[in-house]
Scaffold this motif. Structure first.
Motif, PDB file in Angstrom:
ATOM      1  N   ILE A 201       0.947  -1.395   0.023  1.00 38.41           N
ATOM      2  CA  ILE A 201      -0.062   0.004   0.085  1.00 38.41           C
ATOM      3  C   ILE A 201       0.919   1.224  -0.252  1.00 38.41           C
ATOM      4  N   GLU A 202       0.695   1.892  -1.027  1.00 32.47           N
ATOM      5  CA  GLU A 202       1.597   3.254  -1.173  1.00 32.47           C
ATOM      6  C   GLU A 202       1.226   4.117  -0.021  1.00 32.47           C
ATOM      7  N   MET A 203       2.227   4.844   0.484  1.00 31.21           N
ATOM      8  CA  MET A 203       2.017   5.656   1.551  1.00 31.21           C
ATOM      9  C   MET A 203       1.007   6.987   1.363  1.00 31.21           C
ATOM     10  N   SER A 204       1.067   7.378   0.042  1.00 31.37           N
ATOM     11  CA  SER A 204       0.168   8.501  -0.260  1.00 31.37           C
ATOM     12  C   SER A 204      -1.414   8.017  -0.231  1.00 31.37           C
ATOM     13  N   GLN A 205      -1.688   6.618  -0.026  1.00 28.89           N
ATOM     14  CA  GLN A 205      -3.026   6.116   0.016  1.00 28.89           C
ATOM     15  C   GLN A 205      -3.438   5.990   1.620  1.00 28.89           C
ATOM     16  N   VAL A 206      -2.312   5.943   2.453  1.00 29.10           N
ATOM     17  CA  VAL A 206      -2.434   5.788   3.850  1.00 29.10           C
ATOM     18  C   VAL A 206      -3.099   7.024   4.538  1.00 29.10           C
ATOM     19  N   LYS A 207      -4.245   6.848   5.006  1.00 27.50           N
ATOM     20  CA  LYS A 207      -4.771   8.092   5.977  1.00 27.50           C
ATOM     21  C   LYS A 207      -4.284   7.862   7.241  1.00 27.50           C
ATOM     22  N   ASP A 208      -4.617   6.622   7.910  1.00 29.84           N
ATOM     23  CA  ASP A 208      -4.207   6.500   9.259  1.00 29.84           C
ATOM     24  C   ASP A 208      -3.846   4.826   9.455  1.00 29.84           C
ATOM     25  N   VAL A 209      -3.448   4.734  10.796  1.00 26.56           N
ATOM     26  CA  VAL A 209      -3.473   3.245  11.301  1.00 26.56           C
ATOM     27  C   VAL A 209      -4.046   3.297  12.567  1.00 26.56           C
ATOM     28  N   VAL A 210      -5.252   2.353  12.699  1.00 27.14           N
ATOM     29  CA  VAL A 210      -6.080   2.356  13.916  1.00 27.14           C
ATOM     30  C   VAL A 210      -6.087   0.936  14.537  1.00 27.14           C
ATOM     31  N   ILE A 211      -6.333   1.013  15.647  1.00 30.32           N
ATOM     32  CA  ILE A 211      -6.945  -0.422  16.621  1.00 30.32           C
ATOM     33  C   ILE A 211      -8.215  -0.319  16.648  1.00 30.32           C
ATOM     34  N   ASN A 212      -8.972  -1.077  15.966  1.00 32.68           N
ATOM     35  CA  ASN A 212     -10.312  -1.340  15.916  1.00 32.68           C
ATOM     36  C   ASN A 212     -10.970  -2.574  16.942  1.00 32.68           C
TER      37      ASN A 212
ATOM     38  N   ILE B 119      -5.728  -0.432   8.577  1.00 39.14           N
ATOM     39  CA  ILE B 119      -4.858   0.611   7.957  1.00 39.14           C
ATOM     40  C   ILE B 119      -6.413   1.137   7.126  1.00 39.14           C
ATOM     41  N   LEU B 120      -6.381   2.607   7.212  1.00 37.74           N
ATOM     42  CA  LEU B 120      -7.413   3.537   6.780  1.00 37.74           C
ATOM     43  C   LEU B 120      -6.855   3.889   5.434  1.00 37.74           C
ATOM     44  N   LEU B 121      -7.442   3.905   4.393  1.00 34.97           N
ATOM     45  CA  LEU B 121      -7.172   4.461   3.115  1.00 34.97           C
ATOM     46  C   LEU B 121      -7.955   5.686   2.562  1.00 34.97           C
ATOM     47  N   CYS B 122      -6.929   6.522   2.034  1.00 37.87           N
ATOM     48  CA  CYS B 122      -7.805   8.020   1.499  1.00 37.87           C
ATOM     49  C   CYS B 122      -8.691   7.662   0.767  1.00 37.87           C
ATOM     50  N   ASP B 123      -9.637   8.260   0.594  1.00 35.09           N
ATOM     51  CA  ASP B 123     -10.822   8.643  -0.256  1.00 35.09           C
ATOM     52  C   ASP B 123     -10.432   9.459  -1.474  1.00 35.09           C
ATOM     53  N   PRO B 124     -10.062   9.255  -2.621  1.00 37.01           N
ATOM     54  CA  PRO B 124      -9.434  10.171  -3.574  1.00 37.01           C
ATOM     55  C   PRO B 124     -10.523  11.403  -3.714  1.00 37.01           C
ATOM     56  N   GLN B 125     -11.965  11.104  -3.732  1.00 39.13           N
ATOM     57  CA  GLN B 125     -12.712  12.225  -4.019  1.00 39.13           C
ATOM     58  C   GLN B 125     -12.994  12.877  -2.775  1.00 39.13           C
TER      59      GLN B 125
END
Length: 136
Positions: free
Chosen positions: A59-70, A84-90
């Motif tokens: 997963i490219e770092m530009s796509q990573v929004k955050d890392v969380v414990i769920n 890993i939470l991935l960024c929404d492009p829109q």
């Protein structure tokens, strides 16, 4: 004739069981999971199967929004897992996808916290490095 037929059925059952076991070991039974975080590149998730086969996702770092414990409730028990939470492009504030980690090994919460802290050290370094001078 009856003995021959029974032995053929038994042989077929043993053969199918062995094939099923091989398929299970090759495609299902995960022996080890690892996470490699490189701040300038991204996150690599590797699963090693009991057969020796490896599956790697990057997963490219530009796509990573955050890392969380769920947390989730399963069979009257609370289980924790790293995501890993991935960024929404829109929508820059939104999340497009949640990628769960360590689904087979299911580490305890104290282990997840250590991995979480290590990931956030790297993510925070990246965020600090990308900010202009004077902005904290």
């Amino acid at each position: 004739w009856f003995v021959l037929q029974n032995s053929m059925v038994l042989s077929a059952a043993i053969f199918l069981t062995l094939i099923g076991l091989i398929i299970y070991l090759h495609f299902v039974k995960i022996d080890q999971e690892s996470l490699l975080v490189i701040g300038s590149l991204g996150i690599q998730v590797t699963s090693s199967y009991a057969s020796g086969k490896e599956s790697t996702t990057f997963i490219e770092m530009s796509q990573v929004k955050d890392v969380v414990i769920n947390e989730a409730i399963h069979m009257q028990k609370v289980i924790y897992y790293l995501c890993i939470l991935l960024c929404d492009p829109q929508d820059p504030q939104g999340v497009s996808e949640i990628v769960p980690l360590f689904q087979s090994s299911k580490p305890r919460l104290d282990c997840l916290i250590e991995v979480y802290k290590s990931c956030h050290e790297i993510l925070d370094q990246r965020k600090t490095a990308s900010q202009p001078d004077g902005v904290k």
